[in-house]
Design a protein around this motif. Sequence first.
Motif, PDB file in Angstrom:
ATOM      1  N   ALA A   1       0.866  -1.209   0.004  1.00 25.76           N
ATOM      2  CA  ALA A   1      -0.109   0.025  -0.062  1.00 25.76           C
ATOM      3  C   ALA A   1       0.990   1.168  -0.223  1.00 25.76           C
ATOM      4  O   ALA A   1       1.672   1.160   0.513  1.00 25.76           O
ATOM      5  N   ALA A   2       0.321   2.195  -0.910  1.00 24.70           N
ATOM      6  CA  ALA A   2       1.212   3.375  -0.838  1.00 24.70           C
ATOM      7  C   ALA A   2       0.406   4.552  -0.130  1.00 24.70           C
ATOM      8  O   ALA A   2      -0.669   4.964  -0.493  1.00 24.70           O
ATOM      9  N   ILE A   3       1.149   5.672   0.523  1.00 23.42           N
ATOM     10  CA  ILE A   3       0.538   6.676   1.203  1.00 23.42           C
ATOM     11  C   ILE A   3       1.013   7.927   0.712  1.00 23.42           C
ATOM     12  O   ILE A   3       2.476   7.890   0.447  1.00 23.42           O
ATOM     13  N   SER A   4       0.349   8.921   0.311  1.00 21.48           N
ATOM     14  CA  SER A   4       1.062  10.307  -0.072  1.00 21.48           C
ATOM     15  C   SER A   4       0.305  11.487   0.569  1.00 21.48           C
ATOM     16  O   SER A   4      -0.841  11.232   1.003  1.00 21.48           O
ATOM     17  N   SER A   5       1.115  12.633   0.640  1.00 22.73           N
ATOM     18  CA  SER A   5       0.307  13.647   1.189  1.00 22.73           C
ATOM     19  C   SER A   5       1.027  14.810   0.634  1.00 22.73           C
ATOM     20  O   SER A   5       2.374  14.774  -0.136  1.00 22.73           O
ATOM     21  N   ASN A   6       0.684  16.064   0.954  1.00 25.72           N
ATOM     22  CA  ASN A   6       1.239  17.376   0.643  1.00 25.72           C
ATOM     23  C   ASN A   6       2.286  17.758   1.858  1.00 25.72           C
ATOM     24  O   ASN A   6       2.560  18.930   1.664  1.00 25.72           O
ATOM     25  N   ASP A   7       2.276  17.082   2.769  1.00 23.01           N
ATOM     26  CA  ASP A   7       2.991  17.623   3.957  1.00 23.01           C
ATOM     27  C   ASP A   7       4.476  17.862   3.611  1.00 23.01           C
ATOM     28  O   ASP A   7       5.309  16.985   3.145  1.00 23.01           O
ATOM     29  N   LYS A   8       4.960  18.942   3.815  1.00 24.03           N
ATOM     30  CA  LYS A   8       6.207  19.323   3.332  1.00 24.03           C
ATOM     31  C   LYS A   8       7.201  18.656   4.580  1.00 24.03           C
ATOM     32  O   LYS A   8       8.313  18.424   4.173  1.00 24.03           O
ATOM     33  N   LYS A   9       6.812  18.299   5.660  1.00 29.16           N
ATOM     34  CA  LYS A   9       7.627  17.852   6.723  1.00 29.16           C
ATOM     35  C   LYS A   9       6.592  16.664   7.145  1.00 29.16           C
ATOM     36  O   LYS A   9       5.963  17.164   8.342  1.00 29.16           O
ATOM     37  N   PRO A  10       6.824  15.414   6.849  1.00 32.62           N
ATOM     38  CA  PRO A  10       5.990  14.546   7.083  1.00 32.62           C
ATOM     39  C   PRO A  10       6.184  14.212   8.721  1.00 32.62           C
ATOM     40  O   PRO A  10       7.343  14.370   9.102  1.00 32.62           O
ATOM     41  N   ASN A  11       5.121  13.724   9.405  1.00 33.99           N
ATOM     42  CA  ASN A  11       5.436  13.357  10.892  1.00 33.99           C
ATOM     43  C   ASN A  11       5.745  11.807  10.667  1.00 33.99           C
ATOM     44  O   ASN A  11       4.599  10.960  10.565  1.00 33.99           O
ATOM     45  N   TRP A  12       6.684  11.304  10.685  1.00 32.92           N
ATOM     46  CA  TRP A  12       7.322  10.001  10.223  1.00 32.92           C
ATOM     47  C   TRP A  12       6.759   8.763  11.558  1.00 32.92           C
ATOM     48  O   TRP A  12       6.301   7.923  11.276  1.00 32.92           O
ATOM     49  N   ASN A  13       6.754   9.415  12.631  1.00 32.46           N
ATOM     50  CA  ASN A  13       6.159   8.485  13.783  1.00 32.46           C
ATOM     51  C   ASN A  13       4.749   8.227  13.657  1.00 32.46           C
ATOM     52  O   ASN A  13       4.324   7.147  13.769  1.00 32.46           O
ATOM     53  N   GLU A  14       4.065   9.465  12.987  1.00 34.67           N
ATOM     54  CA  GLU A  14       2.556   9.105  12.893  1.00 34.67           C
ATOM     55  C   GLU A  14       2.309   7.994  11.594  1.00 34.67           C
ATOM     56  O   GLU A  14       1.470   7.348  11.589  1.00 34.67           O
ATOM     57  N   LEU A  15       3.363   8.190  10.716  1.00 33.46           N
ATOM     58  CA  LEU A  15       3.237   7.462   9.491  1.00 33.46           C
ATOM     59  C   LEU A  15       3.491   6.171   9.829  1.00 33.46           C
ATOM     60  O   LEU A  15       2.997   5.225   9.113  1.00 33.46           O
ATOM     61  N   PHE A  16       4.601   5.810  10.911  1.00 30.30           N
ATOM     62  CA  PHE A  16       4.811   4.316  11.136  1.00 30.30           C
ATOM     63  C   PHE A  16       3.518   3.669  11.849  1.00 30.30           C
ATOM     64  O   PHE A  16       3.398   2.362  11.749  1.00 30.30           O
ATOM     65  N   MET A  17       2.760   4.616  12.560  1.00 33.21           N
ATOM     66  CA  MET A  17       1.843   4.093  13.382  1.00 33.21           C
ATOM     67  C   MET A  17       0.628   3.574  12.350  1.00 33.21           C
ATOM     68  O   MET A  17       0.093   2.624  12.478  1.00 33.21           O
ATOM     69  N   LEU A  18       0.615   4.460  11.522  1.00 30.46           N
ATOM     70  CA  LEU A  18      -0.785   4.314  10.239  1.00 30.46           C
ATOM     71  C   LEU A  18      -0.260   2.971   9.597  1.00 30.46           C
ATOM     72  O   LEU A  18      -1.158   2.101   9.133  1.00 30.46           O
ATOM     73  N   ALA A  19       1.081   2.882   9.293  1.00 28.16           N
ATOM     74  CA  ALA A  19       1.420   1.610   8.546  1.00 28.16           C
ATOM     75  C   ALA A  19       1.193   0.321   9.513  1.00 28.16           C
ATOM     76  O   ALA A  19       0.726  -0.733   9.005  1.00 28.16           O
TER      77      ALA A  19
ATOM     78  N   ILE B   1      -1.091  -0.098  11.648  1.00 29.32           N
ATOM     79  CA  ILE B   1      -2.743  -0.097  11.692  1.00 29.32           C
ATOM     80  C   ILE B   1      -3.039  -0.823  10.483  1.00 29.32           C
ATOM     81  O   ILE B   1      -3.930  -1.876  10.269  1.00 29.32           O
ATOM     82  N   ILE B   2      -2.440  -0.243   9.407  1.00 24.84           N
ATOM     83  CA  ILE B   2      -2.991  -0.925   8.143  1.00 24.84           C
ATOM     84  C   ILE B   2      -2.440  -2.242   7.912  1.00 24.84           C
ATOM     85  O   ILE B   2      -3.391  -3.467   7.393  1.00 24.84           O
ATOM     86  N   THR B   3      -1.493  -2.786   8.173  1.00 24.11           N
ATOM     87  CA  THR B   3      -0.725  -4.092   7.984  1.00 24.11           C
ATOM     88  C   THR B   3      -1.552  -5.109   9.039  1.00 24.11           C
ATOM     89  O   THR B   3      -1.831  -6.332   8.692  1.00 24.11           O
ATOM     90  N   LYS B   4      -1.924  -4.500  10.186  1.00 27.70           N
ATOM     91  CA  LYS B   4      -2.927  -5.268  11.160  1.00 27.70           C
ATOM     92  C   LYS B   4      -4.288  -5.622  10.812  1.00 27.70           C
ATOM     93  O   LYS B   4      -4.767  -6.635  10.880  1.00 27.70           O
ATOM     94  N   THR B   5      -4.938  -4.587  10.110  1.00 26.70           N
ATOM     95  CA  THR B   5      -6.256  -4.748   9.653  1.00 26.70           C
ATOM     96  C   THR B   5      -6.592  -5.147   8.265  1.00 26.70           C
ATOM     97  O   THR B   5      -7.542  -5.861   8.048  1.00 26.70           O
ATOM     98  N   CYS B   6      -5.417  -5.206   7.457  1.00 24.26           N
ATOM     99  CA  CYS B   6      -5.581  -5.314   5.954  1.00 24.26           C
ATOM    100  C   CYS B   6      -4.982  -6.886   5.894  1.00 24.26           C
ATOM    101  O   CYS B   6      -3.524  -6.578   5.717  1.00 24.26           O
TER     102      CYS B   6
END
Length: 533
Positions: free
Chosen positions: A363-381, A383-388
Motif C-alpha cells: 500500500a502507498a500513502i502520499s500527502s502534501n506535507d512538506k515535513k511528514p510526521n514520520w512517527n505518525e506514518l509508522f503508526m498508520l503503517a 494499523i494498515i498491516t494489522k487490519t488488512c
Amino acid sequence: MVDLTDNGVQIFKNFLFDIAHCRATFTMGCRVEESFGTIRSFVKDQPVFVLCSGGVDSSVCAALLTRALPAEQVKLVSIDNGFLRLNESNEIRETLSQFATVNYIDASQRFAQAKTYVRTKVTQTSNEKDLAPPRRTSVSTNFLSLYDADILLEETLPLSEEIDPEHKRKIIGDTFIKVVQEFLRDNNFTFDDIILAQGTLRPDLIESASHLASQSGHADAIKTHHNDSPMVRQLRKLNRVIEPLKDFHKDEVRQIGLTLGLHPDVIYRHPFPGPGLAIRILCTDEPYMPHETFAQTSNLLKSILNYSTQHTSISSLNDILTDNEKIRLQNLTSLDKHDYTSVLLPIRSVGVQGDARTYSFAAAISSNDKKPNWNELFMLARIITKTCHHINRVVYILGKKILDTEITQITRTTLTPDIIDKARACDYHAMVIMKRHGAYSSISQMPVVLIPVEFDRQNRADENEKQNDGQHSIVLRTFLTKDFMTGRPAVPGETFPLDMLDEICETILTNVPGISRILYDLTSKPPATTEWE
C-alpha cells in the motif's frame, strides 16, 4: 526483537540470571576455538573451496578456515553473477586478498541465460494456468543429478526472462554450484575431491526452511536463500559442504570477526544478498490484481485513510482495533491535520505473517506535507498491516501528493541489461549519499528496490507511449536490526538527517532516466521481509 523492545535486554537478563540462575561464563572466543576444531575434524586434509561474496559472512568464513587450516589447503572463489553493485567486484577481490589468492570468475552472461528445474505445482487455479508462461516439463535429472527421477519437474525460464521470485532465487543458487563445478573440472577436481565452504548463517536456514534449522520438516519457506538451493542441499547430504557459521546470527558473526582481527570496514559492511540486484528488481509481466481480493483490499485501505469521517460505520475495523488504536487512527486521519491519500499497488511483495511466507499487496500513502510526521506514518503503517491481511508492506511516496486514485497498470520488467543498469545506478547514488551524510553506520541495511510502478502516468506528456515504455519507481528500505531476523525501519530526522532523503530523491530523479517517484518503506519485519523478493 529483544534489542528493539523497550528495556528488552534488561528483561532478558532478569530472566536468565535472576529467574533461571544462568551464569555468564560464555565468550565468543569459546565459539571460535570450537569452530576451529569442527573445521579440522570435518575437512581433514581435503582441499576447501570457499564461495566468497566479500561480505561479512563469507569474509569471516574465509578467515576461520584460513586460521584453522594450512593456507595452501584453502582456495577462495569469487563469482560475478552480473548483479553486483557498481565497482563491487574490485572491492570484493581487494577484501578477500588478505586471506588467500582469489579465483575470480566472471559468469554474468552465464547467469543471464541460466535455467534450473523446480518441482511442478501440484495444483493450479484456472487463472494461474491461463496466465503461466509455457515451461518444459521433465522427469530427467538436472546438471548434478540431484533430483529423484520420480519427482515431476519443470524447467524455469532463463533468468533474464523469469518473473517468479522463488524461481529467480533457485536459478541463481543452482547456477552458483554449476559454475563452481565447471571451475573444479577445469582444474582437475570434482565435488568428490573437495569440500565446498559457505558463509551460511542461521537466519538463512530458518527462512529457507532447511532441515538444519527445522527438524520437523514442516516449516514454511519464507524465501529460498541462494546458499540453500536444492543443489546445495544435495551436496550437504553427500557431506561435501562445510558451513562454520550456520549456528550464528549476524551480530555474533561480527563479534567473531572482531575476535579474529578483521578490519571494521569488512565487519560492518552492509549486507548485500548473494543474488544481488536480481532480487531488488521486482519482475512482472502483468498487474497483480486477483479477482475481488484487489478491489476489496483497496476499498478497505481507503476506509482506513478516511476513518475520521467513517469510523462509526466500519464495524470490520472497529472489531480489530483496540480503543487506543481507534483514537490514534481517528486523529491520524483527521482532515484538519492531514490530507493523506492512499493507493493499492498491483504488485506482489514478499512478507512473513504468522511464521509463513506471504505474497501480498503493498500500500502507498502520499500527502502534501512538506515535513511528514514520520512517527505518525509508522503508526498508520502498523494499523494498515494489522487490519488488512492482504497487505504486508506500506510505503510513503516522497514529494507532492500523487493524483492517482487507483493504479491498474505496471511496467513490464525482467532482468534485462538496461533494467539492471537502472537499478545499479539508483543504488550507487543512494549509497554514496548515505555515506556522505554519515548514516552508513547508524543504518543496518538499506536495500534500494526497483518496482514496476509509475505514478501519475496519465499526466505524462506523450499519451501515446506504450505500457512497456513506462517508468519505474524506487523504494528506500532502511532497516535497523542486530540479528536480521526481525527489525524496523529507520526514522528520518532521528536515525539520519532529513536532508539525506531530499538529496537522494533529487539526485536519482535528475540523473537516472525513467524513474517516476521515490518511496520510503514504513514496514517492520514482520510483517514485511527485509527484501521485497
